[in-house]
Structures are given as structure tokens and as C-alpha cells.
Design a protein around this motif. Structure first.
Motif, short mmCIF file in Angstrom:
data_model
loop_
_atom_site.label_atom_id
_atom_site.label_comp_id
_atom_site.label_asym_id
_atom_site.label_seq_id
_atom_site.Cartn_x
_atom_site.Cartn_y
_atom_site.Cartn_z
N GLU A 17 0.83 -1.20 0.00
CA GLU A 17 0.00 0.00 0.00
C GLU A 17 0.87 1.26 0.00
N ASN A 18 1.90 1.28 0.83
CA ASN A 18 2.79 2.44 0.87
C ASN A 18 3.50 2.64 -0.46
N LEU A 19 3.92 1.53 -1.07
CA LEU A 19 4.60 1.60 -2.36
C LEU A 19 3.67 2.20 -3.41
N HIS A 20 2.43 1.69 -3.45
CA HIS A 20 1.47 2.14 -4.47
C HIS A 20 1.19 3.64 -4.35
N LYS A 21 1.10 4.14 -3.10
CA LYS A 21 0.81 5.56 -2.89
C LYS A 21 1.90 6.45 -3.48
#
Length: 268
Positions: A17-21
Motif C-alpha cells: 500500500e505504501n509503495l502504491h501511494k
């Protein structure tokens, strides 16, 4: 967080999730063939359907024999791997019990995103259907954007969902252009797509610090991207009193409709 309390799926999802953001290009590609990625070198087969023939119809005449659907096989290879590996000392964990892992995961997501963006951009640079170059015209960046729009129109690229990614220096020049600020569909009045900073000439505009002297125009259909946190493990570091965490990210990208990807390099 103690190794005994570590749940790989939970923390893998948080890192993902952090990567995608943090992704720009990664969010603008389609993920239609992402599937399950198990290891570097995995291959996803993409079937590109050939055009269907349209014929004139004459009442009373027999229809031609139906044509068999055909297509070409394109492969998406998962060929980019990157990892992070860090540990937290037991004393540090005791004195700052909360949020240490969360903060580390956020930072790991940022750094993995930077690596992933560079990879996707290299794929786009290599596979763009149109590679143009030239100085910014006398009419400024806005005129350049309009010329890119016209080029895509001539290639019959769908107008829906067009994206334009540019460096922040060009955004600054746009903000000084009265046609962009007060013209029809100005950025203050447009309905912006998620993550975009403005809308102009039919493009949702995004900013990327990975670009310096380039503009990338694309649609989601043009580039496919697949990414996954393939492995997430916790361990006790042998030479210390520490909890360690390591994660492996695998991804692949491919330009599958070259006409939908336009790269303009600005020359002096």
C-alpha cells in the motif's frame, strides 16, 4: 515488534500500500495481467486480438464466411527485482515501542517506489511508439502540449483517459501562462483525476521528479505493469539482539500499444 508477533501477509500488504501511494507511472499503467507472481523470470502471456473486418451489407446477398478470431502473443516478463533489509535493536524497540515498524515500512515503500519508477520509465523510453524531440516553441509549454495532443489525434489514440507526465520545472512555467490559468477548462475549474495536478488540452497532468527534460503522454491501455511483494520475512539477527525484516519486490512492465505512448525530449 518481536519476530513471534510478525504476520507476513499483514506487513506485506502495508508495504504494498505504501509503495502504491508513492508511484506515479506505476499508477498510470494498466494491471490487467498482473496475476500471481512467484519469482523473477515469470512470464505472463498477453493475447492481442487482430482487427475484425467490417464489410458492406447488401440486402438479398449472402454474408461472407465468418472470419476466425486471431491474435498475436505478447509476453510480459517479470524481470525486475529489488529488496529491502533492515533491523531494529531490542533496546530501541523497548524505548520506542509503537510506530517503529510502520515508519520503516513507509520509508521502504518510498524507496522501492523510486526504484520501480526508474524501471517503468526505462521501459517507456524504450518502447514508446513516438519519440520526438525539439525545443519548447515560442508559444511556450502550453503550445507544446497542444502539439502533442494533435499528434495523438492523428494516431487515433482514444481521447478518454489521456495522461501527461512532466517535470516540475515545466509545471512552474505552465502556471505563469495566462492561457492555462484563465482559459477554458482552467485547472481551478477542471475535475481532476486522482493524483493529477491539473488538466489541459485533454490531458490529466501529473508531475514526476524522475523526468528532467522529457514529457510522456500515454493512456492506461498503452503500458501494462505487474508488481508484487513476493516475499516478506522476519528474522533474528545472529550477531546482535535485533529483529530483522527483509522484503522482496518483483515487477515487470511492457509497452503493449506503442501508439498510445508518446515521448518528447526537450532540446536546447
Amino acid at each position: 515488534m518481536a519476530v513471534t508477533n510478525f504476520i507476513p501477509k499483514v506487513w506485506s500488504a502495508r508495504l504494498q500500500e505504501n509503495l502504491h501511494k508513492e508511484l506515479v507511472f506505476g499508477r498510470l499503467c494498466n494491471r490487467n495481467w498482473e496475476g500471481d507472481i512467484a519469482q523473477c523470470g515469470d512470464t505472463v502471456h498477453i493475447n492481442n486480438l487482430a482487427d475484425i473486418t467490417v464489410r458492406s451489407y447488401t440486402p438479398g446477398e449472402d454474408l461472407a464466411e465468418p472470419e476466425q478470431l486471431s491474435g498475436t502473443d505478447t509476453t510480459l516478463v517479470i524481470d525486475h527485482a529489488a529488496y529491502c533489509n533492515f533491523y531494529i535493536n531490542d533496546v530501541d524497540a523497548a524505548q520506542a515501542r509503537a510506530d517503529l515498524i510502520d515508519a520503516a515500512m513507509r520509508n521502504a515503500g518510498v524507496k522501492l517506489a523510486e526504484d520501480t519508477e526508474q524501471y517503468i520509465l526505462s521501459v517507456i523510453r524504450a518502447g514508446a511508439g513516438t519519440k520526438a524531440s525539439g525545443a519548447i516553441p515560442e508559444g511556450g509549454v502550453y503550445q507544446l502540449i497542444v502539439s502533442i495532443k494533435t499528434a495523438l489525434d492523428k494516431l487515433n489514440v482514444p481521447r478518454t483517459g489521456r495522461k501527461l507526465i512532466m517535470p516540475s520545472t515545466l509545471e512552474a512555467e505552465l502556471l505563469l501562462d495566462s492561457r492555462f490559468i484563465t482559459g477554458n477548462g482552467a485547472f481551478s475549474e477542471a475535475v481532476l483525476a486522482e493524483g493529477s495536478v491539473a488538466r489541459a488540452a485533454g490531458f490529466d497532468i501529473y508531475i514526476s521528479n524522475d523526468l528532467n527534460n522529457e514529457l510522456v503522454a500515454m493512456t492506461e491501455e498503452g503500458v501494462t505493469f505487474a508488481q508484487q511483494i513476493a516475499s516478506m520475512e522476519a528474522y533474528r539477527r545472529e550477531k546482535g539482539f535485533d529483529d530483522g525484516i527483509k522484503a522482496l519486490s518483483l515487477c515487470g512492465a511492457k509497452v503493449i500499444v506503442p501508439a498510445c505512448v508518446y515521448l518528447h525530449t526537450i532540446t536546447a
